[in-house]
Motif scaffolding. Structure first.
Motif, mmCIF file in Angstrom:
data_model
loop_
_atom_site.group_PDB
_atom_site.id
_atom_site.type_symbol
_atom_site.label_atom_id
_atom_site.label_comp_id
_atom_site.label_asym_id
_atom_site.label_seq_id
_atom_site.Cartn_x
_atom_site.Cartn_y
_atom_site.Cartn_z
ATOM 1 N N TYR A 169 -6.543 1.942 8.661
ATOM 2 C CA TYR A 169 -6.113 0.544 8.863
ATOM 3 C C TYR A 169 -6.379 0.253 10.333
ATOM 4 O O TYR A 169 -5.564 0.581 11.195
ATOM 5 C CB TYR A 169 -4.631 0.369 8.575
ATOM 6 N N HIS A 209 0.871 -1.194 0.000
ATOM 7 C CA HIS A 209 0.000 0.000 0.000
ATOM 8 C C HIS A 209 0.904 1.239 0.000
ATOM 9 O O HIS A 209 2.009 1.201 0.529
ATOM 10 C CB HIS A 209 -0.874 0.032 1.254
ATOM 11 N N GLN A 210 0.383 2.326 -0.554
ATOM 12 C CA GLN A 210 1.167 3.566 -0.621
ATOM 13 C C GLN A 210 0.381 4.708 -0.013
ATOM 14 O O GLN A 210 -0.829 4.798 -0.215
ATOM 15 C CB GLN A 210 1.408 3.960 -2.091
ATOM 16 N N CYS A 211 1.056 5.594 0.729
ATOM 17 C CA CYS A 211 0.427 6.866 1.126
ATOM 18 C C CYS A 211 1.539 7.897 1.301
ATOM 19 O O CYS A 211 2.729 7.550 1.242
ATOM 20 C CB CYS A 211 -0.417 6.714 2.394
ATOM 21 N N ILE A 223 3.115 -1.200 4.038
ATOM 22 C CA ILE A 223 2.697 0.169 3.679
ATOM 23 C C ILE A 223 3.956 1.014 3.463
ATOM 24 O O ILE A 223 4.831 1.063 4.345
ATOM 25 C CB ILE A 223 1.839 0.820 4.787
#
Ligand code: FAD
Length: 375
Positions: free
Chosen positions: A114, A2-4, A135
């Motif tokens: 999450y 996942h990316q943020c 992440i």
């Protein structure tokens, strides 16, 4: 993977306020919390109006289906001493339930969530952070409370700091218990330990009773709690059929911790940074304000999250909360024998002027402070 852009570890008031302030920044914000919300948090649930103002919460809207108890006065005493009642004639604080409040803040934060996932692993990879191997993010904000794993990563010695240790119980009273409860909902009671190293409280929020005690000196906490509960029973404040099971937690006070709060791509906010007010133990407002200030610094950094750029956060904290200083009580107890502190404490707590001007207006409500600009 996942990316943020910004991952906030901890969805309490600090983390969700930070995310809320970043919601229109164009950055992808996510919050990771080890618990599923709504969740309980050990806390009295007392907040000052500034908390609602700074988060643009409409009290009427919040109160729909949730507990929001206006507080218009306090009764204060030393445990066993005579009570002084201070009235304000208008709401000067509110009582909330953390089970509801934290969930409300988290859901309105606008962040990707999450939930039920603890931070177990934090690695650096090509200038990014990788969390739990799943992440990837440029920036991590540690909002995981006193024992925040991000604070540990930055070297915090979480078990070797001077902290407030406190215990509380929150119970929903039935009709009969409510009918005999002597605590008035709009006037909570505060009972100071005679050495002034802590205080207990009895706090009714609609049909919910919150009872607790916190101290700066952790050594004899269970003895103090036992004596306090005994006092509440003997004085008729706790009916015999209510058996509160008090749960404990610890948190650091501003000026009592030397935690590193900024690093390359990382900041600490709220209890993770040790920001609660020393005199009252109020931690929700400093948690929220630090979250808002951290958000401001993240936006200003424009994607360059070097420690040098992020150090601006420390300056904003000092501007807001003042230079970290040792607690007045620590300084007092270094100079004055404890027996004398108790004697003076009992005398002062019996005077109306001291209770209103010093204990409430100054220590608890901080009325001497100018209204901070949080935008
Ligand atoms: C008994 C007691 C009474 C109190 N009463 C008051 C009061 O009446 N008013 C007041 O203003 N303050 C009070 N405080 C202080 C207040 O509760 C805290 O200062 C406040 O909760 C700090 O908010 P926070 O968001 O920094 O941390 P928290 O509210 O502790 O939130 C931290 C979040 O991080 C999550 N987390 C922790 N570890 C991990 C991990 N490894 N991975 C992912 N998530 C993680 C937790 O699940 C939690 O949701 C009290 C404290 C105690 C102990």
């Amino acid at each position: 993977m996942h990316q943020c852009d910004v991952l906030i570890v901890g969805g309490g008031p600090a983390g969700s306020s930070c995310a809320w302030r970043l919601r229109h920044s164009g950055l992808r914000i996510a919050i990771l919390d080890r618990q599923h919300f709504p969740r309980d948090k050990v806390c009295g649930g007392w907040i000052t109006p500034a908390v609602l103002d700074e988060l643009a919460i409409d009290p009427a809207e919040y109160a729909c289906g949730r507990v929001l108890q206006p507080i218009t006065g306090f009764r204060t005493s030393c445990i066993g001493g005579s009570m002084v009642e201070t009235r304000y004639g208008m709401p000067i604080s509110y009582g909330i339930r953390r089970y509801e409040f934290d969930d409300y803040l988290l859901k309105r934060s606008g962040a990707a969530l999450y939930e039920g996932k603890a931070l177990r692993q934090l690695d650096r990879s090509d200038g990014d952070w990788v969390i739990n191997g799943q992440i990837r993010t440029r920036m991590v904000i540690g909002a995981g409370g006193t024992f925040c794993p991000v604070a540990r990563f930055l070297g915090a010695k979480v078990n070797r700091e001077a902290v407030v240790t406190a215990q509380e119980a929150e119970l929903v009273m039935d009709e009969r218990q409510l009918a005999v409860c002597t605590i008035r909902a709009e006037v909570p009671e505060l009972y100071f330990c005679s050495d002034l190293k802590g205080y207990g409280w009895c706090f009714r929020k609609q049909n919910v009773l919150n009872v607790g005690l916190g101290r700066l000196d952790p050594h004899a906490l269970s003895r103090h709690i036992t004596e306090f509960v005994h006092y509440l029973r003997a004085s008729g404040r706790l009916s015999p059929d209510i058996s509160p099971v008090l749960v404990g937690h610890a948190y650091a006070l501003y000026g009592h911790t030397s935690r590193q709060i900024a690093g390359d791509g990382v900041l600490l906010i709220g209890d993770a940074a040790g920001l609660a007010y020393a005199q009252s133990g109020e931690g929700i407002r400093p948690a929220i304000e630090s979250g808002l200030l951290a958000a401001k610094v993240v936006v200003a950094a424009q994607g360059c999250y070097s420690q040098e750029r992020l150090e601006a956060y420390r300056d904003l904290l000092v501007e807001r909360f003042g230079q970290a200083d040792s607690h007045w009580l620590t300084r007092l107890s270094q100079r004055v024998p404890s027996g004398l502190v108790s004697l003076i404490g009992r005398r002062l707590m019996a005077t109306e002027w001291f209770c209103r001007e010093v204990v409430l207006n100054r220590w608890f409500l901080r009325q001497h402070e100018p209204v901070p600009c949080m935008t």
